[in-house]
Design a protein around this motif. Structure first.
Motif, PDB file in Angstrom:
ATOM      1  N   VAL A  67       0.823  -1.213   0.000  1.00  0.00           N
ATOM      2  CA  VAL A  67       0.000   0.000   0.000  1.00  0.00           C
ATOM      3  C   VAL A  67       0.860   1.267   0.000  1.00  0.00           C
ATOM      4  O   VAL A  67       1.862   1.359   0.705  1.00  0.00           O
ATOM      5  N   TYR A  68       0.411   2.239  -0.785  1.00  0.00           N
ATOM      6  CA  TYR A  68       0.981   3.586  -0.796  1.00  0.00           C
ATOM      7  C   TYR A  68      -0.100   4.551  -0.318  1.00  0.00           C
ATOM      8  O   TYR A  68      -1.211   4.554  -0.847  1.00  0.00           O
ATOM      9  N   VAL A  69       0.237   5.351   0.705  1.00  0.00           N
ATOM     10  CA  VAL A  69      -0.702   6.326   1.256  1.00  0.00           C
ATOM     11  C   VAL A  69      -0.041   7.696   1.193  1.00  0.00           C
ATOM     12  O   VAL A  69       1.024   7.904   1.781  1.00  0.00           O
ATOM     13  N   GLU A  70      -0.670   8.601   0.468  1.00  0.00           N
ATOM     14  CA  GLU A  70      -0.132   9.958   0.340  1.00  0.00           C
ATOM     15  C   GLU A  70      -1.067  10.940   1.040  1.00  0.00           C
ATOM     16  O   GLU A  70      -2.262  10.976   0.768  1.00  0.00           O
ATOM     17  N   HIS A  71      -0.487  11.722   1.939  1.00  0.00           N
ATOM     18  CA  HIS A  71      -1.236  12.754   2.658  1.00  0.00           C
ATOM     19  C   HIS A  71      -0.911  14.107   2.038  1.00  0.00           C
ATOM     20  O   HIS A  71       0.240  14.551   2.063  1.00  0.00           O
ATOM     21  N   ALA A  72      -1.923  14.769   1.502  1.00  0.00           N
ATOM     22  CA  ALA A  72      -1.744  16.002   0.738  1.00  0.00           C
ATOM     23  C   ALA A  72      -1.142  17.140   1.549  1.00  0.00           C
ATOM     24  O   ALA A  72      -0.373  17.940   1.016  1.00  0.00           O
ATOM     25  N   ASP A  73      -1.461  17.240   2.814  1.00  0.00           N
ATOM     26  CA  ASP A  73      -1.031  18.391   3.615  1.00  0.00           C
ATOM     27  C   ASP A  73       0.034  18.062   4.650  1.00  0.00           C
ATOM     28  O   ASP A  73       0.244  18.840   5.571  1.00  0.00           O
ATOM     29  N   GLU A  74       0.700  16.934   4.499  1.00  0.00           N
ATOM     30  CA  GLU A  74       1.690  16.528   5.502  1.00  0.00           C
ATOM     31  C   GLU A  74       3.111  16.841   5.048  1.00  0.00           C
ATOM     32  O   GLU A  74       3.423  16.835   3.874  1.00  0.00           O
ATOM     33  N   ASP A  75       3.956  17.071   6.061  1.00  0.00           N
ATOM     34  CA  ASP A  75       5.381  17.293   5.841  1.00  0.00           C
ATOM     35  C   ASP A  75       6.077  15.937   5.991  1.00  0.00           C
ATOM     36  O   ASP A  75       5.611  14.930   5.485  1.00  0.00           O
ATOM     37  N   HIS A  76       7.133  15.867   6.747  1.00  0.00           N
ATOM     38  CA  HIS A  76       8.001  14.697   6.823  1.00  0.00           C
ATOM     39  C   HIS A  76       7.617  13.718   7.935  1.00  0.00           C
ATOM     40  O   HIS A  76       8.387  12.851   8.272  1.00  0.00           O
ATOM     41  N   PHE A  77       6.468  13.824   8.527  1.00  0.00           N
ATOM     42  CA  PHE A  77       6.018  12.915   9.583  1.00  0.00           C
ATOM     43  C   PHE A  77       6.966  12.929  10.779  1.00  0.00           C
ATOM     44  O   PHE A  77       7.348  11.889  11.301  1.00  0.00           O
ATOM     45  N   PHE A  78       7.337  14.112  11.192  1.00  0.00           N
ATOM     46  CA  PHE A  78       8.170  14.232  12.384  1.00  0.00           C
ATOM     47  C   PHE A  78       7.398  13.765  13.614  1.00  0.00           C
ATOM     48  O   PHE A  78       7.972  13.286  14.573  1.00  0.00           O
ATOM     49  N   SER A  79       6.087  13.918  13.581  1.00  0.00           N
ATOM     50  CA  SER A  79       5.243  13.458  14.683  1.00  0.00           C
ATOM     51  C   SER A  79       3.799  13.397  14.207  1.00  0.00           C
ATOM     52  O   SER A  79       3.457  13.908  13.155  1.00  0.00           O
ATOM     53  N   GLY A  80       2.955  12.753  14.995  1.00  0.00           N
ATOM     54  CA  GLY A  80       1.527  12.813  14.771  1.00  0.00           C
ATOM     55  C   GLY A  80       0.891  11.705  13.967  1.00  0.00           C
ATOM     56  O   GLY A  80      -0.323  11.658  13.879  1.00  0.00           O
ATOM     57  N   ARG A  81       1.625  10.797  13.381  1.00  0.00           N
ATOM     58  CA  ARG A  81       1.030   9.727  12.575  1.00  0.00           C
ATOM     59  C   ARG A  81       1.272   8.348  13.189  1.00  0.00           C
ATOM     60  O   ARG A  81       1.008   7.337  12.554  1.00  0.00           O
ATOM     61  N   GLY A  82       1.746   8.295  14.412  1.00  0.00           N
ATOM     62  CA  GLY A  82       2.060   7.009  15.041  1.00  0.00           C
ATOM     63  C   GLY A  82       0.895   6.058  15.095  1.00  0.00           C
ATOM     64  O   GLY A  82       1.038   4.861  14.816  1.00  0.00           O
ATOM     65  N   GLU A  83      -0.293   6.565  15.439  1.00  0.00           N
ATOM     66  CA  GLU A  83      -1.471   5.707  15.537  1.00  0.00           C
ATOM     67  C   GLU A  83      -1.849   5.138  14.165  1.00  0.00           C
ATOM     68  O   GLU A  83      -2.146   3.957  14.036  1.00  0.00           O
ATOM     69  N   GLU A  84      -1.820   5.980  13.147  1.00  0.00           N
ATOM     70  CA  GLU A  84      -2.139   5.498  11.797  1.00  0.00           C
ATOM     71  C   GLU A  84      -1.135   4.442  11.346  1.00  0.00           C
ATOM     72  O   GLU A  84      -1.512   3.413  10.773  1.00  0.00           O
ATOM     73  N   ILE A  85       0.144   4.692  11.606  1.00  0.00           N
ATOM     74  CA  ILE A  85       1.181   3.730  11.218  1.00  0.00           C
ATOM     75  C   ILE A  85       0.935   2.394  11.903  1.00  0.00           C
ATOM     76  O   ILE A  85       0.953   1.336  11.267  1.00  0.00           O
ATOM     77  N   ALA A  86       0.662   2.426  13.204  1.00  0.00           N
ATOM     78  CA  ALA A  86       0.412   1.191  13.955  1.00  0.00           C
ATOM     79  C   ALA A  86      -0.814   0.460  13.409  1.00  0.00           C
ATOM     80  O   ALA A  86      -0.779  -0.768  13.227  1.00  0.00           O
ATOM     81  N   GLU A  87      -1.885   1.183  13.142  1.00  0.00           N
ATOM     82  CA  GLU A  87      -3.105   0.557  12.610  1.00  0.00           C
ATOM     83  C   GLU A  87      -2.848  -0.088  11.252  1.00  0.00           C
ATOM     84  O   GLU A  87      -3.320  -1.193  10.983  1.00  0.00           O
ATOM     85  N   ARG A  88      -2.105   0.585  10.398  1.00  0.00           N
ATOM     86  CA  ARG A  88      -1.820   0.035   9.073  1.00  0.00           C
ATOM     87  C   ARG A  88      -0.918  -1.197   9.157  1.00  0.00           C
ATOM     88  O   ARG A  88      -1.073  -2.143   8.393  1.00  0.00           O
ATOM     89  N   ILE A  89       0.023  -1.182  10.080  1.00  0.00           N
ATOM     90  CA  ILE A  89       0.888  -2.344  10.258  1.00  0.00           C
ATOM     91  C   ILE A  89       0.080  -3.542  10.753  1.00  0.00           C
ATOM     92  O   ILE A  89       0.216  -4.652  10.234  1.00  0.00           O
ATOM     93  N   VAL A  90      -0.775  -3.319  11.738  1.00  0.00           N
ATOM     94  CA  VAL A  90      -1.611  -4.408  12.255  1.00  0.00           C
ATOM     95  C   VAL A  90      -2.507  -4.958  11.145  1.00  0.00           C
ATOM     96  O   VAL A  90      -2.612  -6.177  10.955  1.00  0.00           O
ATOM     97  N   ALA A  91      -3.149  -4.084  10.377  1.00  0.00           N
ATOM     98  CA  ALA A  91      -4.010  -4.532   9.281  1.00  0.00           C
ATOM     99  C   ALA A  91      -3.212  -5.324   8.254  1.00  0.00           C
ATOM    100  O   ALA A  91      -3.685  -6.352   7.735  1.00  0.00           O
ATOM    101  N   SER A  92      -2.002  -4.890   7.943  1.00  0.00           N
ATOM    102  CA  SER A  92      -1.164  -5.586   6.970  1.00  0.00           C
ATOM    103  C   SER A  92      -0.712  -6.943   7.502  1.00  0.00           C
ATOM    104  O   SER A  92      -0.664  -7.914   6.744  1.00  0.00           O
ATOM    105  N   LEU A  93      -0.408  -7.017   8.784  1.00  0.00           N
ATOM    106  CA  LEU A  93      -0.039  -8.303   9.378  1.00  0.00           C
ATOM    107  C   LEU A  93      -1.198  -9.285   9.310  1.00  0.00           C
ATOM    108  O   LEU A  93      -1.004 -10.469   9.042  1.00  0.00           O
ATOM    109  N   GLU A  94      -2.404  -8.782   9.534  1.00  0.00           N
ATOM    110  CA  GLU A  94      -3.589  -9.646   9.444  1.00  0.00           C
ATOM    111  C   GLU A  94      -3.784 -10.142   8.022  1.00  0.00           C
ATOM    112  O   GLU A  94      -4.135 -11.319   7.811  1.00  0.00           O
TER     113      GLU A  94
END
Length: 97
Positions: A67-94
């Motif tokens: 999966v490729y996910v592009e966020h239109a208004d995001e910078d370099h993900f210095f912070s704030g996307r940890g929950e989304e990253i974790a959810e996507r990893i769990v979904a991918s593992l499943e």
């Protein structure tokens, strides 16, 4: 997050040796049970064109195990996307199980 495939003009990245030869994208993909690449269209460190090129090279789509996910208004993900990253990893593992 913010994947890139060249040193981006940075001498330290160039000296790392990671970019001395082309990536074997088929081997990279085959070596992974899943890939989730997050990109910020306003990334101040890794141009979005480079991130899109990596996604295309890996044949990433918008669903499934690769999966490729592009966020239109995001910078370099210095912070704030940890929950989304974790959810996507769990979904991918499943999916990969």
């Amino acid at each position: 997050v913010a994947a890139y495939d060249d040193p981006l003009g940075d001498a330290l990245e160039a000296a790392s040796g990671y970019f001395d030869r082309p990536f074997d994208w088929e081997l990279v993909r085959a070596n992974c049970g899943f890939i989730v690449q997050l990109a910020g269209a306003r990334d101040s460190l890794v141009p979005i064109e480079v991130q899109r090129r990596v996604a295309q090279s890996l044949q990433l789509g918008d669903e499934g195990a690769y999966v490729y996910v592009e966020h239109a208004d995001e910078d370099h993900f210095f912070s704030g996307r940890g929950e989304e990253i974790a959810e996507r990893i769990v979904a991918s593992l499943e999916l990969a199980a």
